[in-house]
Write a protein that holds these residues in place. Structure first.
Motif, PDB file in Angstrom:
ATOM      1  N   ALA A 178       0.838  -1.202   0.000  1.00 15.80           N
ATOM      2  CA  ALA A 178       0.000   0.000   0.000  1.00 15.80           C
ATOM      3  C   ALA A 178       0.872   1.249   0.000  1.00 15.80           C
ATOM      4  O   ALA A 178       1.473   1.601   1.018  1.00 15.80           O
ATOM      5  CB  ALA A 178      -0.906  -0.009   1.235  1.00 15.80           C
ATOM      6  N   ASN A 179       0.977   1.890  -1.147  1.00 19.41           N
ATOM      7  CA  ASN A 179       1.719   3.146  -1.183  1.00 19.41           C
ATOM      8  C   ASN A 179       1.085   4.136  -0.205  1.00 19.41           C
ATOM      9  O   ASN A 179      -0.140   4.214  -0.090  1.00 19.41           O
ATOM     10  CB  ASN A 179       1.725   3.683  -2.610  1.00 19.41           C
ATOM     11  N   THR A 180       1.923   4.861   0.497  1.00 23.42           N
ATOM     12  CA  THR A 180       1.455   5.715   1.599  1.00 23.42           C
ATOM     13  C   THR A 180       0.355   6.678   1.160  1.00 23.42           C
ATOM     14  O   THR A 180       0.446   7.316   0.108  1.00 23.42           O
ATOM     15  CB  THR A 180       2.623   6.571   2.151  1.00 23.42           C
ATOM     16  N   GLN A 181      -0.679   6.754   1.988  1.00 17.29           N
ATOM     17  CA  GLN A 181      -1.737   7.748   1.811  1.00 17.29           C
ATOM     18  C   GLN A 181      -1.455   8.859   2.832  1.00 17.29           C
ATOM     19  O   GLN A 181      -1.204   8.563   4.000  1.00 17.29           O
ATOM     20  CB  GLN A 181      -3.099   7.114   2.084  1.00 17.29           C
ATOM     21  N   PHE A 182      -1.541  10.083   2.387  1.00 19.96           N
ATOM     22  CA  PHE A 182      -1.075  11.174   3.253  1.00 19.96           C
ATOM     23  C   PHE A 182      -2.208  11.818   4.052  1.00 19.96           C
ATOM     24  O   PHE A 182      -2.753  12.865   3.670  1.00 19.96           O
ATOM     25  CB  PHE A 182      -0.300  12.196   2.417  1.00 19.96           C
ATOM     26  N   TYR A 183      -2.547  11.155   5.166  1.00 19.31           N
ATOM     27  CA  TYR A 183      -3.548  11.665   6.110  1.00 19.31           C
ATOM     28  C   TYR A 183      -2.957  11.617   7.510  1.00 19.31           C
ATOM     29  O   TYR A 183      -2.047  10.846   7.784  1.00 19.31           O
ATOM     30  CB  TYR A 183      -4.803  10.781   6.122  1.00 19.31           C
ATOM     31  N   GLY A 184      -3.562  12.368   8.413  1.00 16.80           N
ATOM     32  CA  GLY A 184      -3.180  12.297   9.821  1.00 16.80           C
ATOM     33  C   GLY A 184      -1.700  12.586   9.996  1.00 16.80           C
ATOM     34  O   GLY A 184      -1.142  13.528   9.420  1.00 16.80           O
ATOM     35  N   TRP A 185      -1.028  11.731  10.768  1.00 15.48           N
ATOM     36  CA  TRP A 185       0.390  11.953  11.062  1.00 15.48           C
ATOM     37  C   TRP A 185       1.240  11.848   9.787  1.00 15.48           C
ATOM     38  O   TRP A 185       2.271  12.510   9.652  1.00 15.48           O
ATOM     39  CB  TRP A 185       0.862  10.925  12.109  1.00 15.48           C
ATOM     40  N   ALA A 186       0.810  11.004   8.837  1.00 13.22           N
ATOM     41  CA  ALA A 186       1.582  10.826   7.605  1.00 13.22           C
ATOM     42  C   ALA A 186       1.742  12.132   6.831  1.00 13.22           C
ATOM     43  O   ALA A 186       2.763  12.360   6.184  1.00 13.22           O
ATOM     44  CB  ALA A 186       0.903   9.786   6.713  1.00 13.22           C
ATOM     45  N   LEU A 187       0.730  12.983   6.910  1.00 10.15           N
ATOM     46  CA  LEU A 187       0.799  14.258   6.183  1.00 10.15           C
ATOM     47  C   LEU A 187       1.967  15.095   6.711  1.00 10.15           C
ATOM     48  O   LEU A 187       2.661  15.772   5.956  1.00 10.15           O
ATOM     49  CB  LEU A 187      -0.528  14.996   6.347  1.00 10.15           C
ATOM     50  N   ARG A 188       2.197  14.987   8.018  1.00  9.84           N
ATOM     51  CA  ARG A 188       3.309  15.708   8.635  1.00  9.84           C
ATOM     52  C   ARG A 188       4.657  15.231   8.093  1.00  9.84           C
ATOM     53  O   ARG A 188       5.627  15.967   8.060  1.00  9.84           O
ATOM     54  CB  ARG A 188       3.226  15.489  10.152  1.00  9.84           C
ATOM     55  N   ASN A 189       4.715  13.943   7.685  1.00 12.41           N
ATOM     56  CA  ASN A 189       5.975  13.358   7.200  1.00 12.41           C
ATOM     57  C   ASN A 189       6.036  13.252   5.676  1.00 12.41           C
ATOM     58  O   ASN A 189       6.874  12.521   5.144  1.00 12.41           O
ATOM     59  CB  ASN A 189       6.144  11.956   7.805  1.00 12.41           C
ATOM     60  N   ARG A 190       5.136  13.952   4.999  1.00 17.12           N
ATOM     61  CA  ARG A 190       5.034  13.753   3.554  1.00 17.12           C
ATOM     62  C   ARG A 190       6.358  13.975   2.830  1.00 17.12           C
ATOM     63  O   ARG A 190       6.732  13.177   1.958  1.00 17.12           O
ATOM     64  CB  ARG A 190       3.945  14.661   2.974  1.00 17.12           C
ATOM     65  N   ASP A 191       7.081  14.999   3.173  1.00 14.49           N
ATOM     66  CA  ASP A 191       8.328  15.274   2.450  1.00 14.49           C
ATOM     67  C   ASP A 191       9.344  14.150   2.623  1.00 14.49           C
ATOM     68  O   ASP A 191      10.153  13.893   1.732  1.00 14.49           O
ATOM     69  CB  ASP A 191       8.950  16.595   2.926  1.00 14.49           C
ATOM     70  N   ALA A 192       9.312  13.486   3.776  1.00 18.92           N
ATOM     71  CA  ALA A 192      10.277  12.404   4.028  1.00 18.92           C
ATOM     72  C   ALA A 192       9.805  11.071   3.448  1.00 18.92           C
ATOM     73  O   ALA A 192      10.611  10.164   3.267  1.00 18.92           O
ATOM     74  CB  ALA A 192      10.498  12.252   5.534  1.00 18.92           C
ATOM     75  N   LEU A 193       8.516  10.959   3.179  1.00 17.11           N
ATOM     76  CA  LEU A 193       7.966   9.673   2.724  1.00 17.11           C
ATOM     77  C   LEU A 193       7.776   9.589   1.213  1.00 17.11           C
ATOM     78  O   LEU A 193       7.868   8.515   0.618  1.00 17.11           O
ATOM     79  CB  LEU A 193       6.596   9.438   3.394  1.00 17.11           C
ATOM     80  N   LEU A 194       7.505  10.723   0.600  1.00 17.50           N
ATOM     81  CA  LEU A 194       7.126  10.724  -0.821  1.00 17.50           C
ATOM     82  C   LEU A 194       8.293  10.255  -1.700  1.00 17.50           C
ATOM     83  O   LEU A 194       9.383  10.812  -1.655  1.00 17.50           O
ATOM     84  CB  LEU A 194       6.700  12.142  -1.223  1.00 17.50           C
ATOM     85  N   PRO A 195       8.071   9.210  -2.506  1.00 19.45           N
ATOM     86  CA  PRO A 195       9.128   8.726  -3.402  1.00 19.45           C
ATOM     87  C   PRO A 195       9.147   9.521  -4.702  1.00 19.45           C
ATOM     88  O   PRO A 195       8.196  10.236  -4.993  1.00 19.45           O
ATOM     89  CB  PRO A 195       8.689   7.283  -3.678  1.00 19.45           C
ATOM     90  N   ASP A 196      10.228   9.349  -5.470  1.00 24.50           N
ATOM     91  CA  ASP A 196      10.201   9.977  -6.791  1.00 24.50           C
ATOM     92  C   ASP A 196       9.612   8.986  -7.803  1.00 24.50           C
ATOM     93  O   ASP A 196       9.377   7.816  -7.492  1.00 24.50           O
ATOM     94  CB  ASP A 196      11.585  10.510  -7.200  1.00 24.50           C
ATOM     95  N   ARG A 197       9.355   9.467  -9.004  1.00 23.55           N
ATOM     96  CA  ARG A 197       8.641   8.647  -9.992  1.00 23.55           C
ATOM     97  C   ARG A 197       9.428   7.402 -10.376  1.00 23.55           C
ATOM     98  O   ARG A 197       8.855   6.322 -10.544  1.00 23.55           O
ATOM     99  CB  ARG A 197       8.364   9.484 -11.251  1.00 23.55           C
ATOM    100  N   ALA A 198      10.770   7.550 -10.486  1.00 18.45           N
ATOM    101  CA  ALA A 198      11.576   6.407 -10.930  1.00 18.45           C
ATOM    102  C   ALA A 198      11.516   5.280  -9.897  1.00 18.45           C
ATOM    103  O   ALA A 198      11.434   4.094 -10.244  1.00 18.45           O
ATOM    104  CB  ALA A 198      13.025   6.851 -11.141  1.00 18.45           C
ATOM    105  N   GLN A 199      11.520   5.642  -8.638  1.00 16.24           N
ATOM    106  CA  GLN A 199      11.478   4.636  -7.579  1.00 16.24           C
ATOM    107  C   GLN A 199      10.155   3.852  -7.622  1.00 16.24           C
ATOM    108  O   GLN A 199      10.134   2.628  -7.496  1.00 16.24           O
ATOM    109  CB  GLN A 199      11.632   5.342  -6.225  1.00 16.24           C
ATOM    110  N   VAL A 200       9.070   4.567  -7.816  1.00 17.01           N
ATOM    111  CA  VAL A 200       7.759   3.910  -7.897  1.00 17.01           C
ATOM    112  C   VAL A 200       7.703   3.003  -9.132  1.00 17.01           C
ATOM    113  O   VAL A 200       7.213   1.871  -9.060  1.00 17.01           O
ATOM    114  CB  VAL A 200       6.628   4.962  -7.945  1.00 17.01           C
TER     115      VAL A 200
END
Ligand code: SF4
Ligand code: FES
Length: 360
Positions: A178-200
């Motif tokens: 499950a690729n991360t959904q950015f809600y709740g606490w995850a939204l706070r960490n979005r910059d650290a969690l979001l992958p780039d397109r090549a990685q996905v």
């Protein structure tokens, strides 16, 4: 006439031994003292079954923190609702599992952060890998179906092969990637969690390779990274369409993240019958059907397929839950998402913001 729900997500507690940076639970956690009792959960399950619910995920937080979990499982099973425990595995002993199976537990979904123990514990923010390994073994020995749930993000997408090998070694039948959904606490960490397109793209190609190779031996579910691939998700199968979430204090929500929507007026099982909540409550009718939609969704051929995407994401990104989900390329707000993805950089050890406090 509103169709009945068939699934209920029962969030038994917000307490948790882990501190995952991708946690979608709200910033403000429900206090342990405010949690529904086992008797109140039994009433919820009776009402839910009468409405049409046939399956529940017993989740949290960590449901094993509830000492009365056996009674909660027995109540759901007694109402003829299929029970799946969604757990970190921390706190699952042979004796505990025996009690749960005797109470009617039917399957287990175990969260996994990474295939490497040190990387896993860095993500989880707690010692937990050995407990997970043991939990997987106990579940298999109890002959319960075992699924793994891996939330994917920048620090584990490149470990896709190792994660599938771990699932095979642990005897899982199903893996939800499950690729991360950015809600709740995850939204706070979005910059650290979001992958780039090549990685996905690399990870998705690996999933396709494994699907071909395993051909039916292991069910691999890929939950799309909607930020990256620009496909709005039919969130929850539609608002108030198939599923409801009951939060630890009895608040009933159309989706787990909806507590963040201002003015929703989410009802509580302590004040209202579940049938009224499902059919009549303003919260469950707020984004049901198509009446609430604006352009471009209103005139779009895909509106009956994706329901305009996710309301919580529209709110998180634009401050307005009635707008088209900005992950959609037709959304006037799509640039907000592409700017975030364009800025994402590969980094296997990003700095996370961890929760420092659990619920009071
Ligand atoms: Fe879906 Fe709305 Fe985008 Fe059409 S415009 S694809 S309905 S989100
Ligand atoms: Fe709430 Fe998608 S998470 S509607």
């Amino acid at each position: 006439m509103t169709a009945p729900p068939w699934a209920l997500l029962a969030e038994l507690t917000h307490g948790c031994p882990l501190r995952c940076p991708y946690c979608s639970n709200p910033l403000e956690l429900t206090a342990r003292s405010a949690e529904l009792t086992a008797g109140q959960w039994a009433d919820v399950f009776r009402q839910a079954a009468a409405l049409g619910v046939v399956q529940t995920h017993l989740s949290g937080g960590e449901p094993l923190l509830r000492r009365d979990l056996d009674a909660i499982v027995a109540a759901a099973d007694g109402a003829a609702i299929h029970t799946q425990l969604v757990t970190s595995g921390v706190g699952l002993s042979a004796g505990r599992l025996r009690g749960l199976v005797a109470a009617g537990l039917r399957s287990v979904q175990l969260s996994v952060q990474h295939a490497d123990a040190a990387a896993s514990e860095r993500i989880a923010g707690a010692r937990s890998f050995t407990a997970k390994e043991r939990a997987a073994r106990l579940v298999r020995e109890a002959r319960l179906p075992l699924g793994l749930n891996v939330v994917l993000h920048r620090a584990n997408l490149d470990a896709l092969d190792a994660l599938v090998e771990l699932a095979l070694a642990w005897g899982a039948e199903r893996v939800e990637l499950a690729n991360t959904q950015f809600y709740g606490w995850a939204l706070r960490n979005r910059d650290a969690l979001l992958p780039d397109r090549a990685q996905v793209a690399r990870a998705h190609a690996a999933v396709e390779r494994w699907r071909e190779r395993l051909a039916g031996r292991l069910d691999l579910v890929w939950v799309v990274p909607d930020y990256v691939d620009g496909t709005p998700k039919p969130c929850m199968g539609g608002w108030g369409a198939v599923s409801m979430t009951v939060a630890p204090d009895g608040t009933v929500l159309p989706c787990p993240a909806a507590a963040a929507l201002p003015g929703l007026g989410a009802p509580n099982v302590k004040d209202h019958a579940l049938e009224w909540i499902w059919r009549e409550s303003p919260a469950f009718n707020a984004y049901r059907g198509e009446e609430w939609m604006r352009e471009p969704c209103r005139g779009c051929a895909l509106r009956a397929t994706d329901f305009g995407g996710c309301r919580c994401q529209a709110y998180a990104l634009t401050g307005d839950a009635t707008r088209t989900d900005p992950v959609c390329p037709k959304s006037p707000d799509h640039g907000l998402v592409t700017a975030l993805v364009d800025a994402a950089r590969p980094d296997p050890r990003p700095g996370y913001s961890y929760r420092t406090e659990g619920p009071r």
